[in-house]
Design an enzyme around this catalytic site. Structure first.
Site, mmCIF file in Angstrom:
data_model
loop_
_atom_site.group_PDB
_atom_site.id
_atom_site.type_symbol
_atom_site.label_atom_id
_atom_site.label_comp_id
_atom_site.label_asym_id
_atom_site.label_seq_id
_atom_site.Cartn_x
_atom_site.Cartn_y
_atom_site.Cartn_z
ATOM 1 N N SER A 127 -15.422 15.256 27.247
ATOM 2 C CA SER A 127 -14.061 16.247 27.267
ATOM 3 C C SER A 127 -13.731 16.975 26.037
ATOM 4 O O SER A 127 -13.947 16.152 24.930
ATOM 5 C CB SER A 127 -13.146 15.213 27.848
ATOM 6 O OG SER A 127 -11.796 15.670 28.027
ATOM 7 N N TYR A 152 -9.665 5.562 27.365
ATOM 8 C CA TYR A 152 -10.385 6.925 28.143
ATOM 9 C C TYR A 152 -10.943 7.746 26.866
ATOM 10 O O TYR A 152 -11.934 7.964 26.937
ATOM 11 C CB TYR A 152 -9.662 7.237 28.643
ATOM 12 C CG TYR A 152 -10.222 8.571 30.121
ATOM 13 C CD1 TYR A 152 -11.742 8.108 30.293
ATOM 14 C CD2 TYR A 152 -9.859 9.483 29.558
ATOM 15 C CE1 TYR A 152 -12.287 9.917 30.538
ATOM 16 C CE2 TYR A 152 -10.712 10.838 29.830
ATOM 17 C CZ TYR A 152 -12.541 10.792 30.194
ATOM 18 O OH TYR A 152 -12.379 12.104 30.698
ATOM 19 N N LYS A 156 -14.976 8.767 25.617
ATOM 20 C CA LYS A 156 -16.228 9.636 24.891
ATOM 21 C C LYS A 156 -16.325 9.876 23.678
ATOM 22 O O LYS A 156 -17.309 10.147 23.368
ATOM 23 C CB LYS A 156 -14.697 10.871 25.146
ATOM 24 C CG LYS A 156 -14.701 10.668 26.901
ATOM 25 C CD LYS A 156 -15.930 10.880 27.831
ATOM 26 C CE LYS A 156 -15.455 10.583 29.161
ATOM 27 N NZ LYS A 156 -17.103 10.159 30.462
HETATM 28 P P1 NAD Z 1 -15.197 10.795 39.462
HETATM 29 O O1 NAD Z 1 -14.103 9.729 39.269
HETATM 30 O O2 NAD Z 1 -15.317 11.719 40.918
HETATM 31 O O3 NAD Z 1 -16.799 10.634 39.254
HETATM 32 C C1 NAD Z 1 -17.042 9.627 38.597
HETATM 33 C C2 NAD Z 1 -17.576 8.819 40.167
HETATM 34 O O4 NAD Z 1 -18.642 7.173 38.764
HETATM 35 C C3 NAD Z 1 -17.881 8.028 40.996
HETATM 36 O O5 NAD Z 1 -17.930 8.238 41.997
HETATM 37 C C4 NAD Z 1 -17.251 6.436 40.219
HETATM 38 O O6 NAD Z 1 -17.698 6.426 41.955
HETATM 39 C C5 NAD Z 1 -18.830 6.144 39.822
HETATM 40 N N1 NAD Z 1 -18.489 5.670 38.797
HETATM 41 C C6 NAD Z 1 -18.102 5.330 37.852
HETATM 42 N N2 NAD Z 1 -18.289 3.930 36.977
HETATM 43 C C7 NAD Z 1 -19.430 3.428 37.467
HETATM 44 C C8 NAD Z 1 -20.176 2.314 37.501
HETATM 45 N N3 NAD Z 1 -19.879 1.231 36.842
HETATM 46 N N4 NAD Z 1 -21.940 1.834 38.279
HETATM 47 C C9 NAD Z 1 -21.905 3.302 38.727
HETATM 48 N N5 NAD Z 1 -21.430 4.478 39.270
HETATM 49 C C10 NAD Z 1 -19.978 3.928 38.750
HETATM 50 O O7 NAD Z 1 -15.584 11.722 37.877
HETATM 51 P P2 NAD Z 1 -15.303 12.948 37.461
HETATM 52 O O8 NAD Z 1 -14.005 14.035 38.068
HETATM 53 O O9 NAD Z 1 -16.130 13.332 38.659
HETATM 54 O O10 NAD Z 1 -15.650 13.128 36.253
HETATM 55 C C11 NAD Z 1 -17.379 12.427 36.410
HETATM 56 C C12 NAD Z 1 -17.094 12.968 34.255
HETATM 57 O O11 NAD Z 1 -16.364 13.389 33.712
HETATM 58 C C13 NAD Z 1 -16.459 11.601 34.235
HETATM 59 O O12 NAD Z 1 -17.148 11.020 33.243
HETATM 60 C C14 NAD Z 1 -15.409 12.064 33.252
HETATM 61 O O13 NAD Z 1 -14.777 10.937 32.140
HETATM 62 C C15 NAD Z 1 -16.293 12.639 32.532
HETATM 63 N N6 NAD Z 1 -14.347 14.301 32.446
HETATM 64 C C16 NAD Z 1 -13.829 14.712 33.573
HETATM 65 C C17 NAD Z 1 -13.282 15.280 34.147
HETATM 66 C C18 NAD Z 1 -12.127 15.592 34.644
HETATM 67 O O14 NAD Z 1 -10.885 16.331 34.396
HETATM 68 N N7 NAD Z 1 -12.946 15.562 35.858
HETATM 69 C C19 NAD Z 1 -12.708 15.943 32.868
HETATM 70 C C20 NAD Z 1 -13.741 15.650 31.405
HETATM 71 C C21 NAD Z 1 -14.068 14.799 31.713
#
Ligand code: NAD
Ligand code: UDP
Length: 339
Positions: A127, A152, A156
């Site tokens: 991120s 959080y 990362k």
């Molecule tokens: P999201 O919460 O929609 O998706 C994450 C998925 O991971 C979910 O389906 C959840 O059920 C699953 N999950 C969480 N912990 C788990 C575990 N222990 N075992 C199995 N499944 C698990 O989030 P997103 O927005 O799609 O983000 C995806 C990734 O991108 C994450 O790592 C997040 O930190 C990173 N990210 C997101 C953003 C954003 O703004 N959305 C920005 C930067 C980084």
């Protein structure tokens, strides 16, 4: 031969769009997700869009026994895209050990299983939060990282280090660390999108829910920043562009096994909160009820990416115009309310 990719967190927001992109490019996808922040209905949306149902393993990546079993069934995978993580910044402050355990134990287990089963490529969801309040803009991949301001964010920073060390220790392992800026929007079909639980923390879901009448009024956090219009600036990247970048990163790793590489994924353009609101109103024809309120503690005034490294090495750049992205978010909002 068709290559198989394991997508952890594939039922989530970015994972589901990436699964669509992978399947449309001819990869076989197997999703590992415990549905802690998503629903298995997403698989139906992915199947409707692509005509292919991804394989789904409902497992918790922190459960070593379960993940070992799942990896042994999918030991022929060419790579892993590791999205699975908890991502609510505020919640991570009140539940730090839950965040460290979920995000870091999942990553450690995935890396150990990749080494155990000789799966060579990992793409990691990092991120822009790792840059903190950067001294120089736009940020490049070699911009010095700042201490994370939340557990959080810290997962990362630590996650990137763990991967670098694992790759250094295992010559067969390669990684791409992808630093996302602000992912927004939905699939143009309106069949998959972002489903925040409860009151959204992020700007665009709050905007679409306010326009839809679910929230009364958007609070705009601060109008007195040292930016051209006084509002905070971010780099909003369409989730479909982001999904395409994962495909490019995988292909790059498969053809250049070069250890660890890191890429900013943004548009390269900073957009202020007010510019986003006005573009949303123009694109959708919806009038938005908003008020200016105090600054949100901890907010960074401005950050946007220099994405030129991804363009140079991955041949990827953001393409979707902001107004199309905002329309897709609105379409998803209205469609998902009818379900
Ligand atoms: P999201 O919460 O929609 O998706 C994450 C998925 O991971 C979910 O389906 C959840 O059920 C699953 N999950 C969480 N912990 C788990 C575990 N222990 N075992 C199995 N499944 C698990 O989030 P997103 O927005 O799609 O983000 C995806 C990734 O991108 C994450 O790592 C997040 O930190 C990173 N990210 C997101 C953003 C954003 O703004 N959305 C920005 C930067 C980084
Ligand atoms: N923001 C806002 N009102 C909201 C949510 C967000 O004014 O209800 C602003 C916030 O101050 C920031 C921008 O929108 O400047 C993006 O916030 P978001 O939480 O989506 O992303 P992040 O700050 O994590 O980059």
């Amino acid at each position: 031969m068709t290559q198989k990719i394991i997508v952890t967190g594939g039922c989530g927001y970015i994972g589901s769009h990436t699964t669509v992109a992978l399947q449309q490019a001819g990869f076989n996808v197997v999703i590992f997700d415990n549905l802690v922040n998503s629903s298995a209905d997403v698989i139906t949306g992915i199947t409707q869009i692509t005509g292919i149902s991804p394989e789904f393993e409902q497992i918790d990546c922190t459960d070593l026994t379960a993940i070992r079993d799942a990896f042994s069934r999918h030991r022929d995978a060419a790579g892993v895209i590791h999205f699975a993580a908890l991502k609510a910044v505020g919640e991570s402050v009140s539940k730090p050990t839950e965040y460290y355990r979920n995000n870091l134990v999942s990553l450690l287990n995935v890396l150990d299983m990749m080494v155990a089963f000789n799966i060579p490529n990992i793409v990691f969801s990092s991120s822009a939060t790792v840059y903190g309040d950067a001294d120089n803009l736009p940020v490049r991949e070699d911009t010095p990282l700042k201490p994370a301001t939340s557990p959080y964010g810290q997962t990362k920073v630590i996650g990137e280090s763990i991967i670098r060390d694992a790759v250094a220790a295992h010559p067969g392992l390669n990684s791409c660390l992808l630093r996302y800026f602000n992912p927004i929007g939905a699939h143009p079909s309106g069949l998959i999108g972002e489903s925040p639980s409860g009151i959204p923390n992020n700007l665009l879901p709050y905007i679409t829910q306010t326009a839809a009448g679910i929230r009364e009024c958007l609070s705009v956090f601060g109008d007195d920043y040292d930016t051209p219009d006084g509002f905070c600036i971010r780099d909003y990247i369409d989730v479909n562009d982001l999904a395409a970048a994962h495909l490019s990163a995988l292909r790059y790793m498969i053809s250049h096994p070069t250890g660890t590489d890191v890429f900013n994924l943004g548009t390269g353009r900073g957009v202020s909160v007010m510019e986003l609101i006005k573009t949303f109103e123009q694109a959708t024809g919806q009038k938005l009820n908003y008020k200016i309120t105090a600054r949100r503690p901890g907010d960074i005034p401005a950050i946007w990416a220099d994405p030129s490294r991804a363009e140079r090495l991955l041949g990827w750049r953001a393409r979707v115009p902001l107004s199309d992205t905002l329309l897709s978010a609105w379409r998803w909002q209205t469609k998902s309310m009818k379900k």
